[in-house]
Design a protein around this motif. Sequence first.
Motif, PDB file in Angstrom:
ATOM      1  N   ARG A 194      -0.683   5.482  -5.835  1.00 44.13           N
ATOM      2  CA  ARG A 194      -1.799   6.189  -5.223  1.00 44.13           C
ATOM      3  C   ARG A 194      -2.148   5.526  -3.904  1.00 44.13           C
ATOM      4  O   ARG A 194      -2.610   4.400  -3.875  1.00 44.13           O
ATOM      5  N   ARG A 195      -1.855   6.191  -2.802  1.00 49.54           N
ATOM      6  CA  ARG A 195      -2.158   5.639  -1.485  1.00 49.54           C
ATOM      7  C   ARG A 195      -3.564   6.084  -1.095  1.00 49.54           C
ATOM      8  O   ARG A 195      -3.788   7.238  -0.758  1.00 49.54           O
ATOM      9  N   ASP A 196      -4.498   5.165  -1.133  1.00 47.39           N
ATOM     10  CA  ASP A 196      -5.901   5.461  -0.864  1.00 47.39           C
ATOM     11  C   ASP A 196      -6.148   5.424   0.643  1.00 47.39           C
ATOM     12  O   ASP A 196      -6.042   4.377   1.277  1.00 47.39           O
ATOM     13  N   LEU A 197      -6.479   6.567   1.222  1.00 50.11           N
ATOM     14  CA  LEU A 197      -6.743   6.632   2.654  1.00 50.11           C
ATOM     15  C   LEU A 197      -7.973   5.846   3.055  1.00 50.11           C
ATOM     16  O   LEU A 197      -8.162   5.517   4.225  1.00 50.11           O
ATOM     17  N   ASN A 198      -8.824   5.553   2.073  1.00 49.20           N
ATOM     18  CA  ASN A 198     -10.010   4.747   2.361  1.00 49.20           C
ATOM     19  C   ASN A 198      -9.729   3.259   2.258  1.00 49.20           C
ATOM     20  O   ASN A 198     -10.633   2.448   2.445  1.00 49.20           O
ATOM     21  N   ALA A 199      -8.489   2.915   1.952  1.00 47.88           N
ATOM     22  CA  ALA A 199      -8.127   1.502   1.836  1.00 47.88           C
ATOM     23  C   ALA A 199      -6.846   1.208   2.611  1.00 47.88           C
ATOM     24  O   ALA A 199      -6.006   0.426   2.172  1.00 47.88           O
ATOM     25  N   ILE A 200      -6.707   1.847   3.784  1.00 47.65           N
ATOM     26  CA  ILE A 200      -5.549   1.578   4.640  1.00 47.65           C
ATOM     27  C   ILE A 200      -5.587   0.119   5.080  1.00 47.65           C
ATOM     28  O   ILE A 200      -6.628  -0.385   5.498  1.00 47.65           O
ATOM     29  N   TRP A 235       0.830  -1.205   0.000  1.00 48.50           N
ATOM     30  CA  TRP A 235       0.000   0.000   0.000  1.00 48.50           C
ATOM     31  C   TRP A 235       0.864   1.254   0.000  1.00 48.50           C
ATOM     32  O   TRP A 235       0.641   2.180  -0.802  1.00 48.50           O
ATOM     33  N   PHE A 236       1.875   1.296   0.868  1.00 48.05           N
ATOM     34  CA  PHE A 236       2.694   2.502   0.978  1.00 48.05           C
ATOM     35  C   PHE A 236       3.521   2.743  -0.281  1.00 48.05           C
ATOM     36  O   PHE A 236       3.771   3.890  -0.650  1.00 48.05           O
ATOM     37  N   ASN A 237       3.928   1.676  -0.946  1.00 51.13           N
ATOM     38  CA  ASN A 237       4.759   1.813  -2.146  1.00 51.13           C
ATOM     39  C   ASN A 237       3.955   2.044  -3.413  1.00 51.13           C
ATOM     40  O   ASN A 237       4.530   2.228  -4.489  1.00 51.13           O
ATOM     41  N   SER A 238       2.637   2.023  -3.314  1.00 52.80           N
ATOM     42  CA  SER A 238       1.806   2.216  -4.505  1.00 52.80           C
ATOM     43  C   SER A 238       1.836   3.676  -4.943  1.00 52.80           C
ATOM     44  O   SER A 238       2.125   4.580  -4.158  1.00 52.80           O
ATOM     45  N   GLU A 276      -0.695  13.234   7.836  1.00 50.46           N
ATOM     46  CA  GLU A 276       0.332  14.276   7.901  1.00 50.46           C
ATOM     47  C   GLU A 276       1.439  14.016   6.895  1.00 50.46           C
ATOM     48  O   GLU A 276       1.900  14.922   6.201  1.00 50.46           O
ATOM     49  N   VAL A 277       1.879  12.768   6.813  1.00 48.81           N
ATOM     50  CA  VAL A 277       2.928  12.387   5.863  1.00 48.81           C
ATOM     51  C   VAL A 277       2.468  12.636   4.429  1.00 48.81           C
ATOM     52  O   VAL A 277       3.177  13.222   3.610  1.00 48.81           O
ATOM     53  N   MET A 278       1.281  12.183   4.101  1.00 53.80           N
ATOM     54  CA  MET A 278       0.784  12.321   2.741  1.00 53.80           C
ATOM     55  C   MET A 278       0.508  13.758   2.367  1.00 53.80           C
ATOM     56  O   MET A 278       0.627  14.146   1.207  1.00 53.80           O
ATOM     57  N   GLY A 279       0.183  14.565   3.359  1.00 55.95           N
ATOM     58  CA  GLY A 279      -0.078  15.968   3.087  1.00 55.95           C
ATOM     59  C   GLY A 279       1.183  16.765   2.863  1.00 55.95           C
ATOM     60  O   GLY A 279       1.147  17.900   2.375  1.00 55.95           O
ATOM     61  N   SER A 280       2.374  16.149   3.145  1.00 61.49           N
ATOM     62  CA  SER A 280       3.631  16.867   3.023  1.00 61.49           C
ATOM     63  C   SER A 280       4.127  16.930   1.598  1.00 61.49           C
ATOM     64  O   SER A 280       5.025  17.686   1.259  1.00 61.49           O
ATOM     65  N   LYS A 281       3.532  16.094   0.709  1.00 61.43           N
ATOM     66  CA  LYS A 281       3.979  16.088  -0.676  1.00 61.43           C
ATOM     67  C   LYS A 281       2.821  15.629  -1.558  1.00 61.43           C
ATOM     68  O   LYS A 281       2.200  14.608  -1.272  1.00 61.43           O
ATOM     69  N   PRO A 282       2.483  16.386  -2.618  1.00 65.00           N
ATOM     70  CA  PRO A 282       1.407  15.956  -3.512  1.00 65.00           C
ATOM     71  C   PRO A 282       1.691  14.578  -4.096  1.00 65.00           C
ATOM     72  O   PRO A 282       2.830  14.274  -4.447  1.00 65.00           O
ATOM     73  N   LEU A 283       0.638  13.766  -4.214  1.00 65.51           N
ATOM     74  CA  LEU A 283       0.803  12.439  -4.788  1.00 65.51           C
ATOM     75  C   LEU A 283       0.506  12.452  -6.278  1.00 65.51           C
ATOM     76  O   LEU A 283      -0.209  13.302  -6.767  1.00 65.51           O
TER      77      LEU A 283
END
Length: 249
Positions: A71-77, A66-69, A242-249
Amino acid sequence: MTTNAIDRNKMIVTSDGRWSIPLPNELHPTHVLYVDDTGFEKIISSEIATLVFAGDSVLISEWKTWFNSERRDLNAIPPTERDTGRGLADINICIITPAGRVLFDRGLCLTHGENARFAGSGAIYARDCFGKNGCSIRAIDTAGLSDPYTGGTTKYVELHSGISNLTTVEATLQEAEQQLNERGLLMELATGRITPFKDAQDSKDDAMQALKNGANLSAPTGQPSRKWTDDEKLSLRAAIEEVMGSKPL
């Protein structure tokens, strides 16, 4: 069990390279079946965060995928625990920013002042070594001399530079399991006697029977598996956001 370390001064995260199965079970082990340096790492690192894992390999594999994908979907953690059919399995996760800030950490750890933290079954050996030598890589190596669940090549990531010795093309969990079958070792904990897994597969003892019943590779935490609390899950999600918000995906 495993050994992980975070050195805040030198900005290095380290972990050992051993995957193991306590046999006949995690609470009453008489043997440990293990394989080192499979290429299936306990650390993953990107430009936005470094994650360190311990626990069940199936869950760890799902989190790494998931983390290496792209697109990291927050609804599919991915889940943090699962029913194995033989009981509960769970994971511990540590999330660290490139600046060395620990955003989230689950599980018991030891500290050396404000400079370093250590987790896993070899934590006390690693902390004591670090206190004398100030080197987290050497600390993991030293833990492996006393802790049967720690071993293999010590893996590291330099947070400030991204330099690491992690495998470039990482192995899958299935490939790690195949390596266990091909070159795994069985250690008798009472004596330290080590037997190649291939030579022990026809054994009828309790340890081998447990393996036949479907035990999974793990980096056991040294603590009984338990369900994550709602607060832990919320804190984990907040750290990921917080991590994902630090850099656009």
